[in-house]
Design a protein around this motif. Structure first.
Motif, PDB file in Angstrom:
ATOM      1  N   GLU A  64       0.837  -1.207   0.000  1.00 49.91           N
ATOM      2  CA  GLU A  64       0.000   0.000   0.000  1.00 49.91           C
ATOM      3  C   GLU A  64       0.867   1.251   0.000  1.00 49.91           C
ATOM      4  OE1 GLU A  64      -4.044  -1.413   2.335  1.00 49.91           O
ATOM      5  OE2 GLU A  64      -2.355  -0.664   3.497  1.00 49.91           O
ATOM      6  N   ALA A  65       1.919   1.232   0.814  1.00 50.47           N
ATOM      7  CA  ALA A  65       2.823   2.387   0.862  1.00 50.47           C
ATOM      8  C   ALA A  65       3.497   2.586  -0.491  1.00 50.47           C
ATOM      9  CB  ALA A  65       3.863   2.180   1.956  1.00 50.47           C
ATOM     10  N   ARG A  66       3.926   1.500  -1.104  1.00 50.75           N
ATOM     11  CA  ARG A  66       4.578   1.589  -2.415  1.00 50.75           C
ATOM     12  C   ARG A  66       3.629   2.173  -3.465  1.00 50.75           C
ATOM     13  NH1 ARG A  66       5.249  -0.806  -7.285  1.00 50.75           N
ATOM     14  NH2 ARG A  66       7.404  -0.893  -8.104  1.00 50.75           N
ATOM     15  N   THR A  67       2.395   1.715  -3.467  1.00 49.93           N
ATOM     16  CA  THR A  67       1.414   2.212  -4.441  1.00 49.93           C
ATOM     17  C   THR A  67       1.209   3.714  -4.292  1.00 49.93           C
ATOM     18  OG1 THR A  67       0.279   0.080  -4.500  1.00 49.93           O
ATOM     19  CG2 THR A  67      -0.969   2.009  -5.230  1.00 49.93           C
ATOM     20  N   TYR A  68       1.078   4.166  -3.064  1.00 50.21           N
ATOM     21  CA  TYR A  68       0.922   5.598  -2.801  1.00 50.21           C
ATOM     22  C   TYR A  68       2.130   6.390  -3.297  1.00 50.21           C
ATOM     23  CZ  TYR A  68       1.143   9.898  -0.005  1.00 50.21           C
ATOM     24  OH  TYR A  68       1.284  11.201   0.407  1.00 50.21           O
ATOM     25  N   LEU A  69       3.312   5.923  -2.958  1.00 46.29           N
ATOM     26  CA  LEU A  69       4.522   6.648  -3.318  1.00 46.29           C
ATOM     27  C   LEU A  69       4.767   6.658  -4.822  1.00 46.29           C
ATOM     28  CD1 LEU A  69       6.771   5.320  -0.422  1.00 46.29           C
ATOM     29  CD2 LEU A  69       6.091   7.716  -0.760  1.00 46.29           C
ATOM     30  N   LYS A  70       4.496   5.549  -5.480  1.00 46.69           N
ATOM     31  CA  LYS A  70       4.748   5.458  -6.916  1.00 46.69           C
ATOM     32  C   LYS A  70       3.681   6.175  -7.731  1.00 46.69           C
ATOM     33  CE  LYS A  70       7.668   3.252  -8.395  1.00 46.69           C
ATOM     34  NZ  LYS A  70       9.088   3.616  -8.686  1.00 46.69           N
ATOM     35  N   GLU A  71       2.407   5.941  -7.395  1.00 48.12           N
ATOM     36  CA  GLU A  71       1.325   6.434  -8.231  1.00 48.12           C
ATOM     37  C   GLU A  71       0.894   7.858  -7.895  1.00 48.12           C
ATOM     38  OE1 GLU A  71      -1.893   3.658  -8.227  1.00 48.12           O
ATOM     39  OE2 GLU A  71      -0.652   2.009  -9.015  1.00 48.12           O
ATOM     40  N   GLU A  72       0.953   8.234  -6.622  1.00 49.65           N
ATOM     41  CA  GLU A  72       0.492   9.565  -6.232  1.00 49.65           C
ATOM     42  C   GLU A  72       1.631  10.570  -6.084  1.00 49.65           C
ATOM     43  OE1 GLU A  72      -2.474   9.943  -3.227  1.00 49.65           O
ATOM     44  OE2 GLU A  72      -3.212   7.890  -3.504  1.00 49.65           O
TER      45      GLU A  72
END
Length: 222
Positions: A64-72
């Motif tokens: 979840e943290a990775r998705t936030y950092l990469k996509e947002e």
């Protein structure tokens, strides 16, 4: 206006006082957010009030943290580790917004943490008396180098100290990264199923070396 941002991901750190010290370093070196993975409550000992000057964000898992950092946030995720293929931090191998993931004080980055990283940096050492640096010391060095590369503006000084901004009005519970009602329900569910969740158990079998034990050492009891 600064064109780049830095983030620090807090996961799997064993010594409970290190989060507060990390918050102090993060504030000093212009970090945008300190991201907690796992439980939301934390120990701010060692921050000397700095925890009030930085934003905290919570995620249940590294993915979840990775998705936030990469996509947002359009971030590269940089593991700070003495690893094969790692670049020396003084070479400034940065390209864009960067989130720094630091390893556990004893065992370093876990396999799950390795998986979410885009690249790695290490801090060159020149003396023979220690195998590695304290995690908070390593964070300070790496964040300083990123700030130099990114061209962050130096804070104004007053005599022998840097000027500290007025403390923001605190909202919510102290030493707690607030979440939505849905996320709180989800966290309770995940705690009951900790053996099935990577951020609680990196080896998948619930043994004492799991991330759940390390997180329990890091965060304050509720």
């Amino acid at each position: 206006m600064v064109g780049f941002e830095s983030y620090v991901v807090v996961h799997n750190i064993a010594k409970r006082h290190n989060v507060g010290t990390l918050a102090r370093s993060a504030t000093a070196f212009g970090v945008t957010e300190l991201i907690l993975v796992g439980r939301r409550d934390f120990n701010a000992f060692g921050s000397h009030g700095s925890a009030s000057h930085i934003r905290f964000r919570h995620f249940h898992s590294l993915i979840e943290a990775r998705t936030y950092l990469k996509e947002e946030k359009d971030c590269d995720i940089c593991g700070v580790e003495i690893a094969d293929g790692a670049s020396a931090v003084n070479e400034h191998p940065f390209k864009r917004n960067t989130a720094f993931l630091l390893g556990n004080e004893g065992s370093g980055l876990s396999a799950k943490e390795y998986e979410i990283c885009d690249f790695f940096v290490y801090i060159p050492q020149y003396g023979c008396g220690t195998a590695s640096l304290n995690v908070t010391v390593a964070a300070s060095i790496v964040l300083h180098h990123f700030g130099v590369w990114a061209g962050f503006s130096e804070r104004v000084r007053d005599g022998s100290k840097f000027i500290v901004a007025d403390r923001p009005v605190r909202q919510g519970r102290r030493n707690f990264c607030a979440g939505t009602e849905e996320s709180i329900i989800e966290e309770r569910k995940l705690r009951k199923e900790s053996a099935e969740n990577g951020f609680f158990d990196d080896d998948g079998n619930g043994n004492g070396s799991s991330s759940s034990d390390l997180l329990d050492g890091l965060f304050l009891n509720e």
